[in-house]
Every structure is written in C-alpha cells, then in structure tokens.
Design an enzyme around this catalytic site. Structure first.
Site, short mmCIF file in Angstrom:
data_model
loop_
_atom_site.label_atom_id
_atom_site.label_comp_id
_atom_site.label_asym_id
_atom_site.label_seq_id
_atom_site.Cartn_x
_atom_site.Cartn_y
_atom_site.Cartn_z
N TYR A 9 80.12 14.42 -28.65
CA TYR A 9 81.33 13.75 -28.17
C TYR A 9 81.39 13.71 -26.65
CZ TYR A 9 83.24 13.53 -32.88
OH TYR A 9 83.46 13.23 -34.20
N GLU A 51 85.68 18.30 -38.36
CA GLU A 51 84.26 18.39 -38.71
C GLU A 51 83.79 19.85 -38.74
OE1 GLU A 51 82.51 15.65 -35.90
OE2 GLU A 51 83.76 14.02 -36.72
N TYR A 60 79.25 11.72 -51.39
CA TYR A 60 77.93 11.17 -51.09
C TYR A 60 77.15 12.17 -50.25
CZ TYR A 60 80.53 10.07 -46.82
OH TYR A 60 81.33 10.17 -45.70
N GLN A 63 73.56 6.91 -46.03
CA GLN A 63 74.42 7.63 -46.97
C GLN A 63 74.34 6.98 -48.34
OE1 GLN A 63 77.22 6.67 -44.15
NE2 GLN A 63 77.59 8.73 -43.37
N THR A 111 78.01 2.95 -58.08
CA THR A 111 77.49 4.32 -58.06
C THR A 111 78.58 5.40 -58.11
OG1 THR A 111 77.19 4.11 -55.66
CG2 THR A 111 75.26 3.74 -57.06
N VAL A 158 84.01 2.69 -48.83
CA VAL A 158 83.24 1.61 -48.22
C VAL A 158 81.90 2.17 -47.78
CG1 VAL A 158 84.30 1.97 -45.95
CG2 VAL A 158 83.23 -0.23 -46.48
N PHE A 159 80.83 1.45 -48.05
CA PHE A 159 79.50 1.85 -47.59
C PHE A 159 79.31 1.32 -46.16
CE2 PHE A 159 78.07 1.51 -52.28
CZ PHE A 159 78.58 2.76 -52.53
N GLY A 160 78.92 2.20 -45.25
CA GLY A 160 78.73 1.78 -43.87
C GLY A 160 80.01 1.95 -43.06
#
Length: 417
Positions: free
Chosen positions: A112, A154, A204, A220, A292, A405-407
């Site tokens: 960061y 995180e 995931y 991912q 998936t 959402v993927f991405g």
C-alpha cells in the site's frame, strides 16, 4: 442463505476525515471522479515501470482490457463519497470483497505504500495546478483511510487462515482431472503437506503459475466442491480471446499442463459471500462458468440440508457447454424441494435436462420465486445486473440479493443496478 461475513473494519470504526479535508474532498470529488480512469491509466504504467515485481500480483489481462483501472477508480471515488455524504450507499460490502481478493493474491501492507505513492502522484500529473497542497493533503488522507481499513481487515483474514502474508502460497498436487466439456476442466487438489484449511462453501482460491515467458500470474477460481477436508476441487474454463484479445494465459497453461502429479501454488481460501446455516428458500442464478460456486453450494446443501427449498436457474451457450451438469442433476434429484431450469442459446429443444430447457437468454419475469428467498448470482456483470432488476421488480428486497463477480468488481461504478 448467502451472506457476506461481518467486516470488522466497517465504516462505524473508520476514522472520519478531518473537517478541513472533508470540505476539500466535497469540493473536488466531482473533478477527481471525472478524471478517475485517466488517473489510473497514468498510475499503473508508472508504478509497474519502477516496480515490475508487482506485475506478478496484478492480473495483466484485466490491465490490458482496462477493467482493473476502472475498478480501482470506482472504488476510491465511492469510498471518498461515503466519507463526505452520510446518505451515500454503504461501501462496506465492496471494501470487504476487495480485502478477500487481496488476501487470495498475497497483498501485503507494504504494497500500500507503493500504491499510495504512485496513485497520488498520478492525481497530481493528471490534474496539474488544480492539485494545491490542501487538495493533495485531503486526498492523501482519503487514500490512507482506504488503505488502513483494508490493511486491518486483510491482517485479520490472514490470521484466521493461518497464513504468513510474506509466504502466502502453499503447495497443492493435482490428484485427479476431469474434463467437464471441451472448454472446462475440474482439478482435484490436495495439499502436499498437511490438510486443506477450513473454508466456507462459496469461497475461492488463487492459483499462481510461472508462464513460459518468465512471468508469474495468479488467477482466482471458485472451490466448486463443498468442504471435504482432504482435497478441494476447482473448475476452470479455458478463456478464448475475442475481438483480437489474446487467450487467457493462466487458464490455457492449466488446461495444457495441470495433470495428475502437477504441483501448483495455491492461496488460502477467500471470499465474503458464503453459505450460512439458514433454512430460508434459496434461489441460485448463474451463467456460463458462474455455475462453479452454485455447484459447491448445491453439493453442500444436498448433504446437510436435503429438504431445503432451492431453485436453480442457469444460462449457457448449449447443453454441451454446461459444466458440472451431471453432478448438479444428481443433487437436485436427491433433494426434496429442489427445482432446476436451464436456458440454452443453442439446441435447447434437444437438451436432456430435468425440465425442458428454454431457448435463448435467461428471462425470470414469468418464473415463480419462493417468498422470503435469499438469492445468489454468479456470472457476467451485465447478466447479473439484468437478473437483479427483474428480481427487484418481482418484490425480492435488494438486501436479499447477493452476487459473486469474477475479476475486478465494477458493480461500484453503478451501484443502483
């Protein structure tokens, strides 16, 4: 029910902007928003030129087509608006989603510092003389509130997963491979050492591979099986480039090289939209490889809650491209109140489905949805936004509709959808 897990760094805990910065951000947010994408287009090339090691973390495909810059721009501006407008949409779910994605990619607190330096430098480059010392200080404050909120969450997620953020990757061996269709394979993965970390249905992992050109890239993939303890399954669609874009680097490499015995670098499980213990009716809406997480949810439910009311709605190009169909069919048949409806663009009339498949694109306008349903969607963003609008018109509350959402998550660009 599908729920987003509590975000302990929610806005009730975030320190507010100082009064001076709040006034400056309120006066300049429109200008920054107007130039946000231009700012990120300056930011990324400059940062990567000086820190090429970060190219091993960021998805190059998303960079190439512009999705990552758009997502970052939308996120920072939406966060700033929330800080100055108490009536702005709650940004907490998007922040939580970002934190989970960062953990799966091995983002560290030190990253960061680099991002902040180059992002704020890009703001100055694009806006020029408009960035006075007061304006620069105010947006620096916005960024660090944004960054420290994510860093704290995180750190919590790494600790819960037992992961050292300096060593985020763990070795897994491919123990079985299943061809689901011409473009989709499933890989059964087992840790080289130890056991599979506990995870929630719907999460995931990221898989990082060293590519032939010497670069390293993570992607991912949903854990497409319910919790098993000794292994996990991922299901991967081979990405074919369209309109002059290249084929997917990582998906192509995995399709061509990931066979039983192959050892892969895999992240800790992540993802904030997961299955809980509710017995509320559940509506699952998916398109293409968005099946998936649905497969994982249905596998889990068929074992633990076989009497739960479930409605499964899926859209695909054809029955032949409908990944994981046989397992889904068995699980629907095993449940007492599960129903499935599929839409196929091609060959719907000949598809061997539980119920006659419908031809064309998914349309839920005449579909009966159980009262008090919780909804989970996964698929292309425009598809999910269209389905959400239909469900809202049918009386499903917005807070009962969840998505994966993927991405990069571009939903924040138009949260009203």
């Amino acid at each position: 029910m599908i729920v987003a897990k509590d975000f302990r760094a929610a806005k009730g805990i975030i320190m507010e902007l100082s009064a001076e910065s709040k006034a400056v951000v309120a006066a300049t947010a429109g200008v920054v928003a107007e130039h946000a994408e231009e700012i990120t287009r300056v930011f990324y090339p400059t940062m990567f030129a000086d820190h090429p090691e970060l190219l091993n973390v960021f998805n190059r495909a998303n960079q190439a087509i512009g999705e990552q810059p758009k997502a970052l721009a939308a996120s920072v501006v939406a966060f700033a608006v929330q800080l100055i407008d108490p009536d702005a949409p709650d940004f907490t779910p998007v922040m939580q989603r970002i934190a989970h994605k960062h953990v799966s990619l091995g983002i560290r607190a030190a990253d960061y510092l680099v991002v902040g330096r180059y992002l704020l430098g890009a703001v100055k480059t694009v806006l020029g003389d408009a960035i006075t010392p007061d304006v620069a200080a105010a947006w620096d404050e916005v960024y660090w509130l944004f960054a420290t909120t994510l860093i704290a969450e995180e750190a919590r997620l790494y600790a819960l997963g037992g992961t050292n953020p300096d060593e985020p990757w763990r070795k897994y061996r491919v123990v079985e491979r299943f061809d689901e269709s011409e473009e989709v394979v499933s890989l059964l993965l087992a840790p080289v050492e130890g056991i599979v970390p506990s995870h929630h249905t719907g999460q995931y992992v990221a898989i990082a591979v060293d590519l032939p050109d010497g670069t390293r890239q993570p992607r991912q993939y949903t854990i497409s099986s319910g919790p098993r303890g000794d292994s996990l399954r991922v299901t991967i669609k081979r990405v074919r480039g369209l309109d002059g874009l290249p084929d997917g680097q990582v998906s192509t490499w995995l399709h061509e090289n990931a066979h039983p015995g192959t050892v892969l670098d895999v992240s800790q499980p992540a993802g904030d939209v997961v299955l809980d213990e509710s017995d509320a009716p559940l509506v699952l809406v998916s398109a293409g490889i968005g099946i998936t997480p649905i497969a994982a949810i249905l596998e889990d439910l068929s074992r633990r809650q076989p009497d739960r009311t479930v409605r499964l709605f899926h859209a695909d190009r054809s029955h032949g491209t409908h990944a994981l169909y046989e397992g889904l069919r068995r699980q629907v048949l095993a449940m007492s109140d599960a129903r499935a409806q599929n839409w196929y663009e091609e060959g719907a009339e000949a598809a061997p489905t539980l119920h006659p498949a419908r031809s064309g694109f998914m349309d839920l306008s005449d579909i009966e949805v159980p009262e008090e349903s919780q909804v989970f969607m996964c698929g292309p963003l425009p598809f999910m936004q269209a389905m959400r609008r239909t469900l809202l018109r049918k009386g499903i509350p917005a807070e009962s509709i969840h998505y994966e959402v993927f991405g990069p998550d571009l939903w924040a660009q138009n949260p009203a959808d």
